[in-house]
Motif scaffolding. Structure first.
Motif, short mmCIF file in Angstrom:
data_model
loop_
_atom_site.label_atom_id
_atom_site.label_comp_id
_atom_site.label_asym_id
_atom_site.label_seq_id
_atom_site.Cartn_x
_atom_site.Cartn_y
_atom_site.Cartn_z
N GLU A 8 -31.65 -2.86 -0.57
CA GLU A 8 -31.67 -4.29 -0.27
C GLU A 8 -30.30 -4.81 0.17
O GLU A 8 -30.19 -5.69 1.01
CB GLU A 8 -32.15 -5.09 -1.48
CG GLU A 8 -33.62 -4.93 -1.76
CD GLU A 8 -34.08 -5.60 -3.04
OE1 GLU A 8 -35.29 -5.58 -3.31
OE2 GLU A 8 -33.23 -6.15 -3.81
N ARG A 9 -29.25 -4.24 -0.41
CA ARG A 9 -27.88 -4.68 -0.10
C ARG A 9 -27.23 -3.86 1.00
O ARG A 9 -26.08 -4.06 1.34
CB ARG A 9 -27.04 -4.65 -1.37
CG ARG A 9 -27.43 -5.82 -2.27
CD ARG A 9 -27.06 -5.58 -3.69
NE ARG A 9 -27.34 -6.75 -4.53
CZ ARG A 9 -28.56 -7.14 -4.91
NH1 ARG A 9 -29.61 -6.48 -4.51
NH2 ARG A 9 -28.72 -8.20 -5.67
N LEU A 58 -32.07 -1.75 -5.13
CA LEU A 58 -30.94 -2.66 -4.93
C LEU A 58 -29.97 -2.16 -3.88
O LEU A 58 -29.46 -2.94 -3.07
CB LEU A 58 -30.24 -2.91 -6.26
CG LEU A 58 -31.08 -3.72 -7.26
CD1 LEU A 58 -30.47 -3.63 -8.66
CD2 LEU A 58 -31.21 -5.17 -6.82
N VAL A 99 -22.64 -1.71 -11.10
CA VAL A 99 -22.49 -3.02 -11.74
C VAL A 99 -21.01 -3.40 -11.79
O VAL A 99 -20.62 -4.50 -11.39
CB VAL A 99 -23.11 -3.03 -13.15
CG1 VAL A 99 -22.70 -4.27 -13.93
CG2 VAL A 99 -24.63 -2.94 -13.07
N GLU A 123 -29.84 -8.67 -12.05
CA GLU A 123 -30.50 -8.21 -10.84
C GLU A 123 -31.10 -6.82 -11.03
O GLU A 123 -32.19 -6.53 -10.53
CB GLU A 123 -29.50 -8.20 -9.68
CG GLU A 123 -29.07 -9.60 -9.27
CD GLU A 123 -27.87 -9.62 -8.35
OE1 GLU A 123 -27.82 -10.53 -7.50
OE2 GLU A 123 -26.99 -8.74 -8.47
N PHE A 124 -30.39 -5.99 -11.78
CA PHE A 124 -30.90 -4.65 -12.09
C PHE A 124 -32.19 -4.75 -12.89
O PHE A 124 -33.18 -4.10 -12.56
CB PHE A 124 -29.83 -3.86 -12.86
CG PHE A 124 -30.32 -2.56 -13.40
CD1 PHE A 124 -30.52 -1.48 -12.58
CD2 PHE A 124 -30.60 -2.42 -14.75
CE1 PHE A 124 -30.98 -0.27 -13.08
CE2 PHE A 124 -31.06 -1.22 -15.26
CZ PHE A 124 -31.25 -0.14 -14.41
N TYR A 135 -24.26 -5.26 -7.76
CA TYR A 135 -25.29 -6.11 -8.32
C TYR A 135 -24.96 -6.38 -9.79
O TYR A 135 -24.08 -5.75 -10.36
CB TYR A 135 -26.70 -5.50 -8.17
CG TYR A 135 -26.85 -4.09 -8.69
CD1 TYR A 135 -27.02 -3.82 -10.05
CD2 TYR A 135 -26.85 -3.01 -7.82
CE1 TYR A 135 -27.17 -2.53 -10.52
CE2 TYR A 135 -27.01 -1.71 -8.29
CZ TYR A 135 -27.16 -1.48 -9.64
OH TYR A 135 -27.32 -0.20 -10.10
N THR A 136 -25.70 -7.33 -10.37
CA THR A 136 -25.49 -7.67 -11.77
C THR A 136 -26.56 -6.99 -12.63
O THR A 136 -27.57 -6.51 -12.12
CB THR A 136 -25.58 -9.19 -11.99
OG1 THR A 136 -26.93 -9.61 -11.74
CG2 THR A 136 -24.62 -9.95 -11.08
#
Length: 89
Positions: free
Chosen positions: A82-83, A79, A41, A50-51, A46-47
């Protein structure tokens, strides 16, 4: 649309348990998952929103069978994949 974790206002889940004197982590791996999440984070991967969404996107059966930090680990894995943080591994 409600997700499996959306239990606000529902009954039948038992009383909230607050266990005095419980440690914040019951195993070393839980502390590591917590630290990893905070690093990702803070690193902008991610934020927190989003988490939270990644936790809530878990399949209902997986969500209900998982512990608190198992849900966190699932969200981190989701995540990061995905990233493509780790590349095309």
């Amino acid at each position: 649309m409600s997700r499996v974790n959306d239990v606000g206002g529902q009954t039948g889940f038992g009383a909230l348990r607050i266990e005095a004197g419980e440690p914040p982590f019951h195993a070393d791996w839980e502390a590591r998952v917590y630290a990893l999440n905070m690093a990702l984070v803070r690193g902008g991967v991610y934020t927190l929103d989003e988490f939270r969404d990644a936790v809530e996107r878990m399949a209902p059966a997986e969500y209900l069978a998982a512990s608190y930090y198992e849900r966190w680990l699932h969200a981190i894995e989701t995540l990061v994949a995905e990233r493509k943080v780790l590349g095309d591994a």
